[in-house]
Design a protein around this motif. Sequence first.
Motif, PDB file in Angstrom:
ATOM      1  N   UNK A 148       0.819  -1.211   0.000  1.00 59.64           N
ATOM      2  CA  UNK A 148       0.000   0.000   0.000  1.00 59.64           C
ATOM      3  C   UNK A 148       0.848   1.255   0.000  1.00 59.64           C
ATOM      4  N   UNK A 149       0.147   2.401  -0.101  1.00 62.17           N
ATOM      5  CA  UNK A 149       0.810   3.696  -0.131  1.00 62.17           C
ATOM      6  C   UNK A 149       1.365   4.145   1.196  1.00 62.17           C
ATOM      7  N   UNK A 150       1.126   3.392   2.263  1.00 61.56           N
ATOM      8  CA  UNK A 150       1.704   3.727   3.562  1.00 61.56           C
ATOM      9  C   UNK A 150       2.720   2.683   3.993  1.00 61.56           C
ATOM     10  N   UNK A 151       3.364   2.047   3.009  1.00 61.98           N
ATOM     11  CA  UNK A 151       4.450   1.113   3.301  1.00 61.98           C
ATOM     12  C   UNK A 151       3.951  -0.079   4.096  1.00 61.98           C
ATOM     13  N   UNK A 152       2.842  -0.674   3.662  1.00 64.07           N
ATOM     14  CA  UNK A 152       2.254  -1.797   4.364  1.00 64.07           C
ATOM     15  C   UNK A 152       2.080  -2.974   3.410  1.00 64.07           C
ATOM     16  N   UNK A 153       2.581  -4.157   3.826  1.00 65.49           N
ATOM     17  CA  UNK A 153       2.499  -5.375   3.032  1.00 65.49           C
ATOM     18  C   UNK A 153       1.342  -6.222   3.549  1.00 65.49           C
ATOM     19  N   UNK A 154       0.618  -6.861   2.636  1.00 69.72           N
ATOM     20  CA  UNK A 154      -0.404  -7.821   3.028  1.00 69.72           C
ATOM     21  C   UNK A 154      -0.244  -9.088   2.200  1.00 69.72           C
ATOM     22  N   UNK A 155      -0.640 -10.216   2.781  1.00 64.59           N
ATOM     23  CA  UNK A 155      -0.649 -11.505   2.108  1.00 64.59           C
ATOM     24  C   UNK A 155      -1.973 -12.193   2.409  1.00 64.59           C
ATOM     25  N   UNK A 156      -2.667 -12.592   1.348  1.00 62.72           N
ATOM     26  CA  UNK A 156      -3.944 -13.293   1.488  1.00 62.72           C
ATOM     27  C   UNK A 156      -4.932 -12.514   2.351  1.00 62.72           C
ATOM     28  N   UNK A 157      -4.900 -11.192   2.246  1.00 63.83           N
ATOM     29  CA  UNK A 157      -5.859 -10.358   2.954  1.00 63.83           C
ATOM     30  C   UNK A 157      -5.446  -9.949   4.346  1.00 63.83           C
ATOM     31  N   UNK A 158      -4.332 -10.456   4.846  1.00 59.23           N
ATOM     32  CA  UNK A 158      -3.878 -10.117   6.195  1.00 59.23           C
ATOM     33  C   UNK A 158      -2.715  -9.149   6.104  1.00 59.23           C
ATOM     34  N   UNK A 159      -2.770  -8.082   6.883  1.00 60.92           N
ATOM     35  CA  UNK A 159      -1.704  -7.091   6.877  1.00 60.92           C
ATOM     36  C   UNK A 159      -1.915  -6.074   7.977  1.00 60.92           C
ATOM     37  N   UNK A 160      -1.724  -4.819   7.631  1.00 60.57           N
ATOM     38  CA  UNK A 160      -1.864  -3.724   8.593  1.00 60.57           C
ATOM     39  C   UNK A 160      -2.227  -2.473   7.812  1.00 60.57           C
ATOM     40  N   UNK A 161      -3.297  -1.790   8.190  1.00 61.89           N
ATOM     41  CA  UNK A 161      -3.728  -0.616   7.415  1.00 61.89           C
ATOM     42  C   UNK A 161      -3.602   0.678   8.202  1.00 61.89           C
ATOM     43  N   UNK A 162      -2.591   0.759   9.068  1.00 63.51           N
ATOM     44  CA  UNK A 162      -2.369   1.989   9.822  1.00 63.51           C
ATOM     45  C   UNK A 162      -0.883   2.226  10.011  1.00 63.51           C
ATOM     46  N   UNK A 163      -0.505   3.510  10.154  1.00 60.52           N
ATOM     47  CA  UNK A 163       0.886   3.829  10.445  1.00 60.52           C
ATOM     48  C   UNK A 163       1.047   4.371  11.860  1.00 60.52           C
ATOM     49  N   UNK A 164      -0.008   4.299  12.669  1.00 67.81           N
ATOM     50  CA  UNK A 164       0.090   4.806  14.036  1.00 67.81           C
ATOM     51  C   UNK A 164       0.798   3.798  14.944  1.00 67.81           C
TER      52      UNK A 164
END
Length: 845
Positions: free
Chosen positions: A92-108
């Motif tokens: 993603x645009x906030x330097x977050x990797x996901x695999x099979x729908x699992x990841x992290x969608x925050x930079x806090x």
Amino acid sequence: MTDLTARRRTWLALSASVATLALAQPALAQDAPPADDPDFMLEEIVVTAEKREQALNDVPVAVSAYTSQQRDVVGITGIQDFVNFTPGMNYSGTDRVSLRGAGRNTFYVGNDPGVASYTDGFYSASSSELFKSPLFIERTEILRGPQGTLYGRNAIGGAMNQVSRRPAQEFGGEVRVAVGNYERTKVEGVVSIPLADNLRVKLGGSQDWQRRGFIDNIGGANEGAAFKRTYFEAQLEAELGDRTEVFVRYNRSNWDDSMGVGDRLSNQVTPYDTTRMFQPIGGLVTNAQYGVTTPNPGVADPYVQNTNRDGYGALRGNHVLIANVTYDLGWADLKWIGGFQQYNYQTGGDYDATNRTSAIFLPVAPTVPIFTDYTTDFNEHKRYYSNEINLTSKTDGPLSWIVGLYQYHEQYRQRIHLAAPQQAQLAAPCFFIGAPLFCAPAPANPERNFVDGNAYLESDAFAVFGQATYEFNDQFALTTGLRYSLDQKTGTESQRLVLFSPAGPFGPALGGAFAFDVSTDLNPAVPGVQNSRTLDNEWDAVTGVINLDWTPDPDTLVYGKYSRGYKSGGFLLGTLAPQPEADKETVNAYELGLKKTFFRRLQLNGSAFFNDYKDLQLNLQQLNAAGTASANNFVNVDAEAYGLELEAMWQVSPALQLSASYGYLHTEITEGCCFYDPADPSALLPSARPSGGTAVTNNVLLVFQDLKGSKLYQSPENKFAFNANYTLDFAAGSLILSGTYTWTDSTIYQPFDNPAFEAEAYGTADFRALWNDGEDRYSVIAFVKNAFEEEAFTSTGSTNPTAVFASPNPGLTVGSTTYLRQTGVAITRGLVQPRTFGVELQYRF
């Protein structure tokens, strides 16, 4: 037929499609080349996915492996290339990797990734290690699916392993020089120096400098997405006697970028919001784009912006120290893996997306100068260390095993500023106390911030794990593993909010005379404003795996697996969120996989999976407790994901090699309510799912929605990648011609059925030509990436789309009440890098 039955049938159909590949070998038998023809043999790749060396096709794990040689041929030069080729992977645009729908969608601060990153066995919480070139990395392994036994910490979606190129036994090295468009130059080199028969060192470094940015700036500030990055490393490898091996690596890197965090570039691609003086949802200062007469150039061309403040992204003090010590006990290897990393990353620049610097005057307060030249600054300091001790069996019997202990400690500090440097009133804010004085002095605000968020976290993690494989015979083996994990976190946070605008809720007279401190007061019973707090909690879990292997012949591996994954609970620190804490996240994952080699020239790997997530963590932008600004709530939802992943490599002839990957991924939130959509706050879209009531803020009706049925973020339904390379042999050397095409389906970046959060499908083509001399002394590579200049969006950027309310406003009448009606959406998009081309020279000595 119920939805659950339909989902099960779909997953069984995907599993069946994988299983049928195992029966396909006879169909190719009549075309088989001689079994001993080396020109048709695919190179065997050795991986350490299960913390011991194994051939890639003998490991019952869905893993994609990329060697340094393969990366040079195909052109895998950065993290986006890994994403393009790896099924089920997104970035993603906030330097977050996901695999099979699992990841992290925050930079806090306070929460963890869903995909674990390791470099030489050391867990790294920074993505900077993933930007190394093939000169420094021997192999990259991407393990898909929960790796809860051997990796544990934050590997609920999978894990990424980087394995360094070690010192050579003999003196030698390599130098690489590249030049490209956008005034890019890259110089890197390594040298191995044997100091004794049992002692070697290796030194290396690089500088990658792109002087022109990918985004033109007509507003006077620097261009967007330029960069200058330096890297240095030193390695030591030794054998201390016959039983002990030591490996130590130190590296340091510095970045000076106008590129966004994580090698991203982004721009506002919708028209300026020029008619409303004050944003009704979470506004603190005058709308920066009010009254701007120059159109936003990003609408016509997303690679052009018009800003007056220089953008920056500085990585400083990024030091990494890793050590591996292995002692051979004869019957087992005892290994210690230790590491330390610290860094400071700071990014920011223009916050208003315009180049306006002079004062404006609002109709409601024509004598009060308003400055909308806003800035943003994000500054984080992180340091962490870890230790792992494991014992790995070496006996030749049917039982193999590994047991281990793990410890991790982290300190993390983050500060986020939004400021109006020219607005003098912000320097001396006050508290609103009502008539007749209205204003009581508040603490000074010399930096003139209207948002000042601070967070600090200390976290500790401990684990004990074990895994064993028993081979019943030559065909069947059973693997079981368990891990106990304990995570402890203590965090503090504060946030100061200062409101100044004659068009704001205090009206023209007060709002134009005073800047008011409107920070959330967490305890009104205590004098003053209590805008800080401490959060403390711990979580634990037992995770594991059970896997049955079937090897009907030396070229076939079929496996069925159940695994349970875990991600620690955590906090969302820095915004005083009404809901700052989320529970731990778990998944029950089921997988059927096949790895099949046909005549040592065609390799097919496939896996079908079903993941059942419980309490999956989401960061959702809502209002803070006081209703004075946006805040990010940390919530849990239930979800599921199922899919099919295929990878193939075919040595068609001694000269021609084809490789391809495909991923199908279906994700769906099965339970989660009730939240408003910041890009459709009144739920006006036909796809909205109103549920859970309403609220009102500054005359905007907020309609809460049920997330059930929404897709998970960063989960494109389909992905495809294809590469063909052809080798022409000459007396003086060889020429490899390589072409790649990758395609990614549309991708959602927030869990609402809203096109504002969707990046549309796109595809790009890359081409390379590599000349290698006959003595393997030098190579010349000519390359072009995104050859056909595809303009596309990779994400929604680091700023979520938000609703626009034009003035005059048409109004939204509900019953007898008229509210403000949304008239548009302000959208920032992450951009695909434009066409780049260049030449690289490699010289080995």
